[in-house]
Scaffold this motif. Structure first.
Motif, PDB file in Angstrom:
ATOM      1  N   VAL A 142       0.818  -1.154  -0.004  1.00 16.14           N
ATOM      2  CA  VAL A 142       0.401  -0.208  -0.049  1.00 16.14           C
ATOM      3  C   VAL A 142       0.731   1.272   0.204  1.00 16.14           C
ATOM      4  CG1 VAL A 142      -1.710  -1.149   1.350  1.00 16.14           C
ATOM      5  CG2 VAL A 142       0.051  -0.117   2.565  1.00 16.14           C
ATOM      6  N   ASP A 143       0.838   2.061  -0.634  1.00 19.22           N
ATOM      7  CA  ASP A 143       1.026   3.512  -0.805  1.00 19.22           C
ATOM      8  C   ASP A 143       0.926   4.216   0.409  1.00 19.22           C
ATOM      9  OD1 ASP A 143       2.250   5.276  -1.618  1.00 19.22           O
ATOM     10  OD2 ASP A 143       1.319   6.969  -2.659  1.00 19.22           O
ATOM     11  N   VAL A 144       2.431   3.889   1.473  1.00 22.24           N
ATOM     12  CA  VAL A 144       1.923   4.327   2.772  1.00 22.24           C
ATOM     13  C   VAL A 144       2.569   6.116   2.227  1.00 22.24           C
ATOM     14  CG1 VAL A 144       2.971   4.833   5.441  1.00 22.24           C
ATOM     15  CG2 VAL A 144       1.532   2.582   4.043  1.00 22.24           C
ATOM     16  N   ARG A 145       2.849   7.370   2.821  1.00 23.06           N
ATOM     17  CA  ARG A 145       3.191   8.432   3.167  1.00 23.06           C
ATOM     18  C   ARG A 145       3.516   9.090   4.869  1.00 23.06           C
ATOM     19  NH1 ARG A 145       5.404   9.339  -1.847  1.00 23.06           N
ATOM     20  NH2 ARG A 145       4.254   7.965  -3.493  1.00 23.06           N
ATOM     21  N   LEU A 146       4.440   9.686   4.866  1.00 19.29           N
ATOM     22  CA  LEU A 146       4.641  10.366   5.731  1.00 19.29           C
ATOM     23  C   LEU A 146       3.933  11.772   5.696  1.00 19.29           C
ATOM     24  CD1 LEU A 146       7.950   9.324   6.693  1.00 19.29           C
ATOM     25  CD2 LEU A 146       5.592   8.020   8.105  1.00 19.29           C
ATOM     26  N   LYS A 147       3.229  11.924   7.436  1.00 22.18           N
ATOM     27  CA  LYS A 147       2.419  13.182   7.685  1.00 22.18           C
ATOM     28  C   LYS A 147       4.032  14.137   8.493  1.00 22.18           C
ATOM     29  CE  LYS A 147      -0.964  15.131   9.976  1.00 22.18           C
ATOM     30  NZ  LYS A 147      -2.076  15.245  10.070  1.00 22.18           N
ATOM     31  N   TRP A 148       4.320  15.097   8.638  1.00 15.62           N
ATOM     32  CA  TRP A 148       5.223  15.255   9.448  1.00 15.62           C
ATOM     33  C   TRP A 148       4.452  15.791   9.942  1.00 15.62           C
ATOM     34  CZ3 TRP A 148       6.383  20.097  12.523  1.00 15.62           C
ATOM     35  CH2 TRP A 148       6.631  20.234  12.703  1.00 15.62           C
ATOM     36  N   PRO A 149       4.936  15.263  11.741  1.00 18.48           N
ATOM     37  CA  PRO A 149       5.835  14.743  11.633  1.00 18.48           C
ATOM     38  C   PRO A 149       6.516  14.044  12.448  1.00 18.48           C
ATOM     39  CG  PRO A 149       5.737  15.467  14.128  1.00 18.48           C
ATOM     40  CD  PRO A 149       4.445  15.746  13.269  1.00 18.48           C
ATOM     41  N   ASN A 150       4.805  12.675  12.661  1.00 17.01           N
ATOM     42  CA  ASN A 150       4.741  11.643  12.819  1.00 17.01           C
ATOM     43  C   ASN A 150       3.277  11.183  12.603  1.00 17.01           C
ATOM     44  OD1 ASN A 150       2.516  12.928  14.435  1.00 17.01           O
ATOM     45  ND2 ASN A 150       3.241  12.617  16.024  1.00 17.01           N
ATOM     46  N   ASP A 151       3.098  10.961  11.343  1.00 16.74           N
ATOM     47  CA  ASP A 151       2.079  10.063  11.188  1.00 16.74           C
ATOM     48  C   ASP A 151       1.968   9.775   9.778  1.00 16.74           C
ATOM     49  OD1 ASP A 151       0.643  11.106  12.915  1.00 16.74           O
ATOM     50  OD2 ASP A 151      -0.609  12.369  12.214  1.00 16.74           O
ATOM     51  N   LEU A 152       1.840   8.673   9.808  1.00 17.48           N
ATOM     52  CA  LEU A 152       1.477   7.130   8.714  1.00 17.48           C
ATOM     53  C   LEU A 152       0.507   7.302   7.846  1.00 17.48           C
ATOM     54  CD1 LEU A 152       4.148   6.207  10.097  1.00 17.48           C
ATOM     55  CD2 LEU A 152       3.695   3.582   9.261  1.00 17.48           C
ATOM     56  N   LEU A 153       0.285   7.749   6.491  1.00 20.91           N
ATOM     57  CA  LEU A 153      -0.836   8.451   6.367  1.00 20.91           C
ATOM     58  C   LEU A 153      -0.997   7.300   4.875  1.00 20.91           C
ATOM     59  CD1 LEU A 153      -0.895  11.887   5.658  1.00 20.91           C
ATOM     60  CD2 LEU A 153      -2.056  10.476   7.585  1.00 20.91           C
ATOM     61  N   ILE A 154      -2.168   6.608   4.182  1.00 16.99           N
ATOM     62  CA  ILE A 154      -2.447   6.352   3.163  1.00 16.99           C
ATOM     63  C   ILE A 154      -3.735   6.966   2.346  1.00 16.99           C
ATOM     64  CG2 ILE A 154      -3.925   4.614   2.138  1.00 16.99           C
ATOM     65  CD1 ILE A 154      -3.183   2.134   4.590  1.00 16.99           C
ATOM     66  N   GLY A 155      -3.358   7.370   1.534  1.00 19.24           N
ATOM     67  CA  GLY A 155      -4.745   9.212   1.125  1.00 19.24           C
ATOM     68  C   GLY A 155      -4.617   9.884   1.850  1.00 19.24           C
ATOM     69  N   GLU A 156      -5.411  10.118   2.433  1.00 21.28           N
ATOM     70  CA  GLU A 156      -5.183  11.861   3.773  1.00 21.28           C
ATOM     71  C   GLU A 156      -5.875  10.838   5.030  1.00 21.28           C
ATOM     72  OE1 GLU A 156      -5.007  14.726   3.491  1.00 21.28           O
ATOM     73  OE2 GLU A 156      -4.663  14.362   1.478  1.00 21.28           O
ATOM     74  N   ARG A 157      -5.935   9.830   5.173  1.00 24.16           N
ATOM     75  CA  ARG A 157      -6.446   8.751   6.373  1.00 24.16           C
ATOM     76  C   ARG A 157      -5.219   8.203   7.080  1.00 24.16           C
ATOM     77  NH1 ARG A 157     -11.912   8.199   6.884  1.00 24.16           N
ATOM     78  NH2 ARG A 157     -12.939   8.808   4.590  1.00 24.16           N
ATOM     79  N   LYS A 158      -5.765   8.441   8.573  1.00 21.32           N
ATOM     80  CA  LYS A 158      -4.119   8.200   9.224  1.00 21.32           C
ATOM     81  C   LYS A 158      -4.441   6.436   9.654  1.00 21.32           C
ATOM     82  CE  LYS A 158      -2.245   9.581  13.869  1.00 21.32           C
ATOM     83  NZ  LYS A 158      -2.222  10.253  14.539  1.00 21.32           N
ATOM     84  N   LEU A 159      -3.047   6.013   9.133  1.00 13.83           N
ATOM     85  CA  LEU A 159      -2.413   4.565   9.295  1.00 13.83           C
ATOM     86  C   LEU A 159      -2.008   4.338  10.880  1.00 13.83           C
ATOM     87  CD1 LEU A 159      -3.007   1.325   8.476  1.00 13.83           C
ATOM     88  CD2 LEU A 159      -0.641   2.169   7.091  1.00 13.83           C
ATOM     89  N   ALA A 160      -1.221   5.372  10.939  1.00 17.01           N
ATOM     90  CA  ALA A 160      -0.216   5.082  12.459  1.00 17.01           C
ATOM     91  C   ALA A 160       0.216   5.995  12.984  1.00 17.01           C
ATOM     92  CB  ALA A 160       0.470   3.625  11.881  1.00 17.01           C
ATOM     93  N   GLY A 161       0.226   6.256  14.152  1.00 15.17           N
ATOM     94  CA  GLY A 161       1.175   7.629  15.036  1.00 15.17           C
ATOM     95  C   GLY A 161       2.219   7.367  15.609  1.00 15.17           C
TER      96      GLY A 161
END
Length: 274
Positions: free
Chosen positions: A121-140
């Motif tokens: 899956v295309d996981v991205r990082l929102k600064w500073p500490n969130d893993l996102l898929i699209g605009e939704r949070k997968l992990a903190g």
């Protein structure tokens, strides 16, 4: 037996023995993996152990259920038992404190890389500490100092169903139809990626540029290059273009001809403004 850890066959328990066998070996960063049924906070437990001398570098604490999970700024976080990966690690980097601001970002890069590879899956990082898929949070991710140690924890949604999500802006690997929703290989992969990046970063004396950490972070950033609204304390806000990450891991934002450099402690929330 409704209270049995095996009662939900879709959410099998993790094996402490198997994880130690796979991860703890001579020369490894990881010195021991402990799996507990439940706790208030894995970060708080490891921080106490570090302060009391009961945990050295490379200790890993995993909770099948976390009852008092916290995110940044004390935000609460919870999930059904065995529906996610909730764990903390203890590090004692012999590096200047200023360089250690990269640790939660390093952890994020490692986690994103592992999940992208296994779960596809295309996981991205929102600064500073969130893993996102699209605009939704997968992990903190939450990093905290405990004397000379740093404790970093992550809560990742793995098998949460839509009706179990804590907020509408969250997601999980099963919702995203990930290729892997088995927590055991996911945890192993994240820890191995953390070890690899941590060794490169410490070998470069905490230089994120020389170790390749900064370029790896920028490659998966969901923030840099976008217009953002940065919510600051006292209900102030800054709207501008996120232009980069400096050598300390701080976010750089250009707004009305001015450049602002923001540390995680300066910020309440970062959202896209597009």
């Amino acid at each position: 037996m409704p209270d049995s850890r095996y009662s939900d066959l879709e959410r099998p328990p993790l094996s402490e023995t198997a994880l130690n066998r796979a991860l703890v070996r001579p020369g490894s960063l990881w010195t021991g993996v402990t799996v507990v049924e439940s706790t208030g906070s894995t970060n708080a437990d490891l921080a106490r152990a570090a302060a009391g001398g009961g945990a050295g570098e490379g200790a890993v604490l995993v909770a099948e259920a976390q009852l008092a999970g916290r995110g940044r700024l004390g935000r609460s976080w919870s999930a059904p038992p065995r529906s996610g990966l909730t764990f903390s690690i203890l590090l004692r980097p012999a590096l200047p404190v200023a360089a250690q601001g990269w640790l939660p970002l390093l952890y994020g890069v490692a986690a994103a890389s592992a999940v992208r590879r296994l779960a596809e899956v295309d996981v991205r990082l929102k600064w500073p500490n969130d893993l996102l898929i699209g605009e939704r949070k997968l992990a903190g991710i939450l990093a905290e100092r405990a004397d000379d140690a740093v404790v970093i924890g992550m809560g990742m949604n793995v098998s949460l169903r839509p009706e179990e999500l804590p907020v509408e802006t969250a997601t999980s690997l099963i919702i995203e139809k990930a290729a892997c929703i088995d927590r055991d290989p996911l945890l192993r992969a994240v820890l191995r990626e953390i070890e690899s990046h941590y060794r490169d970063w410490t070998a470069a004396a905490g230089d994120a540029e020389a170790s390749g950490l900064r370029s790896a972070y920028l490659a998966v950033s969901a923030t840099v290059g976008r217009r953002v609204r940065v919510e600051l304390p006292n209900e102030q806000a800054l709207i501008g273009l996120a232009t980069g990450i400096d050598r300390f891991g701080h976010l750089q934002v250009e707004s009305e001809g001015e450049r602002y450099t923001l540390s995680a402690g300066d910020v309440v929330h970062v959202r896209t403004a597009e």
